[in-house]
Design a protein around this motif. Structure first.
Motif, short mmCIF file in Angstrom:
data_model
loop_
_atom_site.label_atom_id
_atom_site.label_comp_id
_atom_site.label_asym_id
_atom_site.label_seq_id
_atom_site.Cartn_x
_atom_site.Cartn_y
_atom_site.Cartn_z
N ARG A 703 -15.56 -58.60 53.99
CA ARG A 703 -16.34 -57.39 54.91
C ARG A 703 -15.82 -55.95 54.45
O ARG A 703 -14.63 -55.90 54.18
N PHE A 704 -16.24 -54.87 55.42
CA PHE A 704 -15.57 -53.90 54.80
C PHE A 704 -15.69 -52.82 56.33
O PHE A 704 -16.95 -52.94 56.72
N ASP A 705 -14.74 -51.74 56.15
CA ASP A 705 -15.47 -50.30 56.55
C ASP A 705 -14.99 -49.12 56.62
O ASP A 705 -14.34 -48.90 55.45
N SER A 706 -16.31 -48.53 56.66
CA SER A 706 -16.17 -47.04 55.84
C SER A 706 -16.73 -45.98 56.47
O SER A 706 -17.11 -46.65 57.68
N ASN A 707 -16.02 -44.51 56.38
CA ASN A 707 -16.65 -44.00 57.23
C ASN A 707 -16.16 -42.97 56.30
O ASN A 707 -15.22 -42.84 54.85
N ASP A 708 -16.35 -41.04 56.33
CA ASP A 708 -16.21 -39.84 55.33
C ASP A 708 -14.85 -39.69 55.55
O ASP A 708 -14.24 -39.00 54.25
N GLN A 709 -13.71 -40.37 55.65
CA GLN A 709 -12.00 -40.29 55.96
C GLN A 709 -11.70 -41.45 54.47
O GLN A 709 -11.47 -41.01 53.71
N GLY A 710 -13.14 -42.58 54.32
CA GLY A 710 -12.45 -43.41 53.48
C GLY A 710 -12.96 -44.95 53.66
O GLY A 710 -13.90 -44.88 54.80
N THR A 711 -12.85 -45.48 52.88
CA THR A 711 -13.63 -47.16 52.65
C THR A 711 -12.12 -47.65 52.21
O THR A 711 -11.67 -47.66 52.12
N THR A 712 -12.30 -49.79 53.77
CA THR A 712 -11.49 -50.37 53.51
C THR A 712 -12.31 -51.43 53.26
O THR A 712 -12.70 -52.00 53.99
N PHE A 713 -12.04 -51.64 52.13
CA PHE A 713 -12.43 -53.57 52.16
C PHE A 713 -11.91 -54.40 52.24
O PHE A 713 -10.30 -54.65 52.13
N TYR A 714 -12.61 -55.40 53.58
CA TYR A 714 -11.24 -56.75 53.44
C TYR A 714 -11.45 -58.19 53.33
O TYR A 714 -12.41 -58.01 53.38
N ILE A 715 -10.21 -58.90 52.81
CA ILE A 715 -10.59 -60.08 52.28
C ILE A 715 -9.96 -61.17 53.18
O ILE A 715 -8.93 -61.12 53.56
N ASP A 716 -10.67 -62.28 54.42
CA ASP A 716 -9.12 -62.37 54.71
C ASP A 716 -10.41 -64.59 53.73
O ASP A 716 -10.86 -64.77 53.45
#
Ligand code: ADP
Length: 731
Positions: A703-716
């Motif tokens: 899944r991911f989180d994203s805003n205009d400060q950056g993006t983070t993809f998470y794998i669990d």
């Protein structure tokens, strides 16, 4: 018809509402009319009753007067009898006689009882002398004057007060009294006189008076004729009556129900009125009753006029009628309320019934339309339906389903799940059986695909989807679903896959050769190339690499799709895997002027059961994306944490983020945000789709989180806790 949106009744219900009002008003009107009629009737009855009561009261009054006058007559008779029994009578004898009668006690209303003696004119002087000698020196028969016949009131008891004025009075000298006395002698009865003013009336409140006379004779003398009686006449026993005192004594205490006035004779004028029972003016009132009675009384006639008083009306008229009217009106109102409630309740019930009928009609229509749509859809999709009654363990299907299983229409199977299984490809039977049972048990949706071998040996692919229903009455379970033929779709997929893989393989080989050759050229295998040529070769080399990358992605995808991508699962040290990923992709980050850092948080070693190559493929894709979208000098942070027995790996960049509108499609195949940035960054749009498939094959999620400060993809990924790691921890 029915209710409109505002809920107000319209049409038939509006009519019903008017109807309810009309009925209610009619009932109100009818009940008020009935109440008024009853009231009127009761009042009429009351009036009649009152009138009877009034007459009764009046008759009683008349009877009382009459009876009392008779009593008085008896007293006079007794007096006359006393006189006639003796030759001489003394004043004292008369006094005692009267005293014994106890007049005030037994005969209230008597003014007195007296004896008026008849005096021959020759004997007048002697008479006066005799009485004077009795101790009354002033005694004189009055009025004075020459008359043929004298009378004188000699005895009168009580001999006191007003009565003294009458002592010596010659009543025969007065025409009214004289007439009564004449009549008494001529008829030889007690006679009541017309009205006179008594001599006893000395004060201002003058009452009318009457006198009653009874002749008294010398004993032993003949009385057969008028003249004989005159010769035998000794005098008169008489009584004066003041009318007010007489009536008060006769009637006693009266309640003020009836007023009356007595007239002397038949003529009723002010002049002839001798008694009035009320003071001042008589109160007028609308219900007043009036009655006139004529009372013959000792040769006299009294006319008595009676009037009912307001108290009489209150007692006999108002209470019953008014109470009845009040009760009637109250009942009318109650009845009206009840009728209105019933009418509107019925109306509400009718509206409800109407609405329910409409709803039912709509539901039926909707059902019919749905059925029709459903049938059309089924007809045009060659989809068959089936049901599996779990309690009876019986499968039924419709006519469209038989051909899907290679059976002629009408040709069926015996409906048992076992017979159904025999229609399936032997390789799919066990799986389908398990899927069906598990869906029934867990009440999940059933969605599967299997192969069917027709009786003629044809192989077909059938897709099936079903749901589990609980029957409302019995709680029995029923699985109901559809089947449709997907053979052609599968065939097309296989052909496409084969086509892509053939093309890809055919492209990959020459591309690898081209890329290798250009690498040699750039590496200076043919000596130093002029700058312009070197630049062109470098561009060509980069593009051929991108092409190769695309082809590799495509091939991977097709393999994943076809389930042909092979995984070599191993127990690997997660930290070592991530350190390796950083090292391998360092150059990619550097190419985009980004730096990388690994933040490892778990305290203990973490082991994963993954395919090392595919794990690195995932990391490479996430890091290269992060690098591509990082600003110059940006930091890419790879971190790892343990949460709920799973390892959470995060790849965070400081880029502008994924556009909101695109976020839903990030994991779709060939999906790229449509911006100049993305185009500039290049790529195939397959990377994340492949990542998701790979992660899922390794038991994880992305899944991911994203805003205009950056993006983070998470794998669990699931952490291996019990199994010991293999030697090949490093990829
Ligand atoms: P591509 O090969 O185009 O990178 P991916 O499937 O890896 O394909 O990525 C799909 C799209 O998702 C990219 O084209 C880009 O628009 C967006 N994307 C992926 N990662 C990032 C990121 N870290 N920052 C911004 N956008 C990203």
């Amino acid at each position: 018809m029915g209710s409109d949106v505002s809920g107000k009744p319209s049409g038939a219900s509006g009519w019903a509402s008017n109807h309810a009002w009309t009925v209610t008003l009619l009932v109100l009107l009818a009940s008020v009319i009935v109440s008024l009629l009853v009231w009127h009737q009761l009042r009429e009855q009351a009036r009649e009753q009152a009138s009877r009561e009034f007459s009764l009261l009046n008759s009683r009054t008349v009877d009382q007067i009459e009876s009392r006058m008779n009593d008085y007559k008896q007293v006079l008779r007794a007096g006359a009898a006393l006189l006639e029994s003796r030759d001489e009578i003394s004043r004292e004898t008369w006094r005692r006689f009267i005293e014994r009668l106890a007049l005030p006690e037994h005969y209230p209303g008597f003014q007195g009882v007296g004896v008026s003696l008849l005096i021959d004119p020759d004997a007048l002087t002697e008479h006066e002398a005799t009485v004077r000698a009795e101790g009354f020196p002033d005694y004189q028969v009055h009025p004075e004057g020459e008359r043929a016949r004298y009378t004188s009131i000699v005895y009168l008891e009580p001999f006191s007060g007003r009565n003294l004025a009458a002592f010596g009075y010659d009543m025969y000298s007065d025409p009214v009294r004289g007439t009564a006395m004449d009549l008494a002698v001529s008829k030889n009865v007690a006679v009541l006189s017309n009205a006179v003013t008594l001599l006893q009336e000395s004060d201002t409140s003058v009452q009318s008076g009457v006198l009653m006379y009874l002749p008294s004779y010398y004993p032993g003398m003949p009385l057969s004729s008028v003249s004989a009686r005159w010769r035998a006449l000794r005098g008169f026993v008489y009584s004066p009556f003041r009318m007010g005192d007489l009536i008060a004594g006769t009637l006693g205490e009266r309640d003020e129900l009836v007023h009356f006035e007595i007239y002397d004779g038949l003529v009723t004028t002010d002049a002839t009125r001798i008694y009035r029972s009320w003071q001042g003016s008589r109160p007028k009132h609308p219900e007043a009753l009036q009655e006139t009675l004529v009372l013959p009384l000792h040769q006299q006639v009294w006319t008595i006029r009676f009037y009912s008083t307001p108290a009489f009306s209150r007692t006999f008229l108002q209470s019953r009628g008014t109470l009845a009217l009040l009760v009637g009106l109250t009942l009318s109102l109650l009845l009206t309320t009840v009728i209105y409630t019933l009418a509107t309740r019925r109306q509400r019930a009718e509206m409800l019934a109407e609405k329910m009928t409409q709803d039912l009609r709509h539901t039926e229509q909707a059902l019919r339309i749905n059925q029709e749509r459903h049938q059309l859809a089924m007809d045009s999709s060659s989809m068959g339906t089936w049901s599996w009654d779990l309690s009876a363990n019986l499968i039924t299907w419709d006519a469209l389903l038989a051909p899907l299983f290679g059976l002629r229409s009408g040709e069926s199977f015996d409906g048992t799940p076992g017979a159904f299984m025999m229609l399936l490809h032997p390789g799919d039977r066990e799986r389908v059986r398990q899927e069906l049972n598990s869906a029934a048990e867990l009440r999940h949706e059933y969605d599967t695909e299997y192969r069917v071998i027709w009786p003629d040996g044809t192989l077909r692919h059938i897709a099936s989807r079903a749901r589990v229903l609980e029957m409302p009455d019995s709680n029995d379970l029923m699985m109901t679903g559809t089947c449709w033929d997907v053979t052609e779709k599968r065939r097309a997929q296989v052909m496409k896959r084969e086509f892509v893989s053939t093309i890809s393989h055919e492209l990959r080989t020459p591309l690898t050769a081209i890329s290798g050759a250009m690498g040699l050229l750039l590496g200076g295998a043919l000596g130093t190339l002029p700058d312009a040529v070197q630049n062109l070769i470098r561009i060509a080399n980069e593009n051929s690499k991108r092409l190769l990358h695309l082809i590799n992605d495509l091939l991977d995808f097709e393999k994943l799709d076809a389930g042909k991508l092979e995984f070599h699962f191993e127990h690997l040290d997660a930290q070592a895997l991530l350190v390796n990923a950083i090292e391998v992709n360092e150059s990619v980050a550097a190419r985009h002027q980004a730096s990388m850092v690994l933040r490892w948080h778990p305290a203990n070693p973490v082991w994963l059961d993954v395919d090392a190559m595919r794990f690195q493929q995932i990391m490479a894709n996430l890091i290269s994306n992060a690098a591509k979208y990082s600003p110059p000098g940006g930091l890419i942070t790879v971190s790892a944490d343990i949460s709920s027995g799973r390892l959470i790996i995060a790849v965070a960049d400081q880029g502008k983020g994924i556009p909101d509108a695109f976020q839903d499609r990030v994991f779709e195949r060939f999906a790229q945000a449509d911006s100049s940035d993305t185009r500039r960054a290049g790529g195939t749009g397959l990377g994340l789709a492949i990542c998701r498939e790979l992660v899922s094959h390794m038991g994880g999620s992305i899944r991911f989180d994203s805003n205009d400060q950056g993006t983070t993809f998470y794998i669990d990924l699931p952490v291996v806790t019990d199994a010991p790691p293999t030697d090949t921890a490093q990829a």
